[in-house]
Design a protein around this motif. Structure first.
Motif, mmCIF file in Angstrom:
data_model
loop_
_atom_site.group_PDB
_atom_site.id
_atom_site.type_symbol
_atom_site.label_atom_id
_atom_site.label_comp_id
_atom_site.label_asym_id
_atom_site.label_seq_id
_atom_site.Cartn_x
_atom_site.Cartn_y
_atom_site.Cartn_z
ATOM 1 N N PRO A 186 45.164 -46.866 64.547
ATOM 2 C CA PRO A 186 44.434 -47.800 65.408
ATOM 3 C C PRO A 186 42.974 -47.383 65.544
ATOM 4 C CG PRO A 186 46.105 -46.578 66.664
ATOM 5 C CD PRO A 186 46.217 -46.160 65.236
ATOM 6 N N LYS A 187 42.130 -48.388 65.632
ATOM 7 C CA LYS A 187 40.683 -48.158 65.756
ATOM 8 C C LYS A 187 40.380 -47.491 67.097
ATOM 9 C CE LYS A 187 36.601 -50.737 66.647
ATOM 10 N NZ LYS A 187 36.422 -51.782 67.581
ATOM 11 N N THR A 188 39.552 -46.472 67.046
ATOM 12 C CA THR A 188 39.122 -45.814 68.279
ATOM 13 C C THR A 188 38.132 -46.731 68.982
ATOM 14 O OG1 THR A 188 39.384 -43.651 67.248
ATOM 15 C CG2 THR A 188 38.019 -43.756 69.222
ATOM 16 N N PRO A 189 38.372 -47.013 70.251
ATOM 17 C CA PRO A 189 37.456 -47.919 70.960
ATOM 18 C C PRO A 189 36.097 -47.259 71.202
ATOM 19 C CG PRO A 189 39.117 -47.053 72.468
ATOM 20 C CD PRO A 189 39.459 -46.554 71.105
ATOM 21 N N THR A 190 35.075 -48.089 71.329
ATOM 22 C CA THR A 190 33.757 -47.585 71.692
ATOM 23 C C THR A 190 33.805 -47.131 73.150
ATOM 24 O OG1 THR A 190 32.972 -49.720 72.518
ATOM 25 C CG2 THR A 190 32.601 -49.254 70.162
ATOM 26 N N PHE A 191 32.773 -46.448 73.593
ATOM 27 C CA PHE A 191 32.706 -46.003 74.983
ATOM 28 C C PHE A 191 32.843 -47.194 75.925
ATOM 29 C CE2 PHE A 191 30.222 -45.338 78.853
ATOM 30 C CZ PHE A 191 30.840 -44.203 79.360
ATOM 31 N N GLU A 192 32.112 -48.252 75.631
ATOM 32 C CA GLU A 192 32.124 -49.434 76.497
ATOM 33 C C GLU A 192 33.498 -50.091 76.533
ATOM 34 O OE1 GLU A 192 29.761 -48.792 74.207
ATOM 35 O OE2 GLU A 192 28.023 -48.444 75.500
ATOM 36 N N GLU A 193 34.157 -50.182 75.367
ATOM 37 C CA GLU A 193 35.499 -50.768 75.310
ATOM 38 C C GLU A 193 36.497 -49.913 76.096
ATOM 39 O OE1 GLU A 193 35.206 -52.824 70.858
ATOM 40 O OE2 GLU A 193 35.915 -50.771 71.069
ATOM 41 N N ALA A 194 36.399 -48.598 75.925
ATOM 42 C CA ALA A 194 37.311 -47.684 76.624
ATOM 43 C C ALA A 194 37.113 -47.778 78.135
ATOM 44 C CB ALA A 194 37.090 -46.254 76.138
ATOM 45 N N LEU A 195 35.863 -47.828 78.562
ATOM 46 C CA LEU A 195 35.572 -47.916 79.988
ATOM 47 C C LEU A 195 36.093 -49.222 80.582
ATOM 48 C CD1 LEU A 195 34.250 -46.417 82.321
ATOM 49 C CD2 LEU A 195 32.094 -47.520 81.719
#
Length: 79
Positions: free
Chosen positions: A5-14
């Motif tokens: 699975p694609k690692t989310p960006t900081f903004e997506e993770a937040l």
């Protein structure tokens, strides 16, 4: 072969973390669902902390480079 699975960006993770907190605060999930959400939240928190740590290191490196070039400029001007 399954894809990682694609690692989310900081903004997506937040954003996902904020959503998980809201869901957990509502208390409508079963214990099992809550534990899965909490586990995902811990994972997202670690990802965000690592991203912030990397960003801080980059800022320190860039600040250090800027300061050293300013010092070189200053020492060249005073000669």
């Amino acid at each position: 072969m399954p894809r990682k699975p694609k690692t989310p960006t900081f903004e997506e993770a937040l954003k996902e973390l904020e959503s998980l907190v809201e869901t957990l605060e509502q208390g409508d999930q079963s214990l099992e669902e809550s534990l899965k959400s909490f586990e995902r939240g811990v994972s997202l928190t670690r990802l965000c902390q690592e991203a912030l740590k990397e960003a801080e290191q980059k800022v320190q490196i860039l600040s250090g480079e800027q300061q050293s070039s300013e010092l070189e400029s200053f020492s060249n001007d005073s000669e």
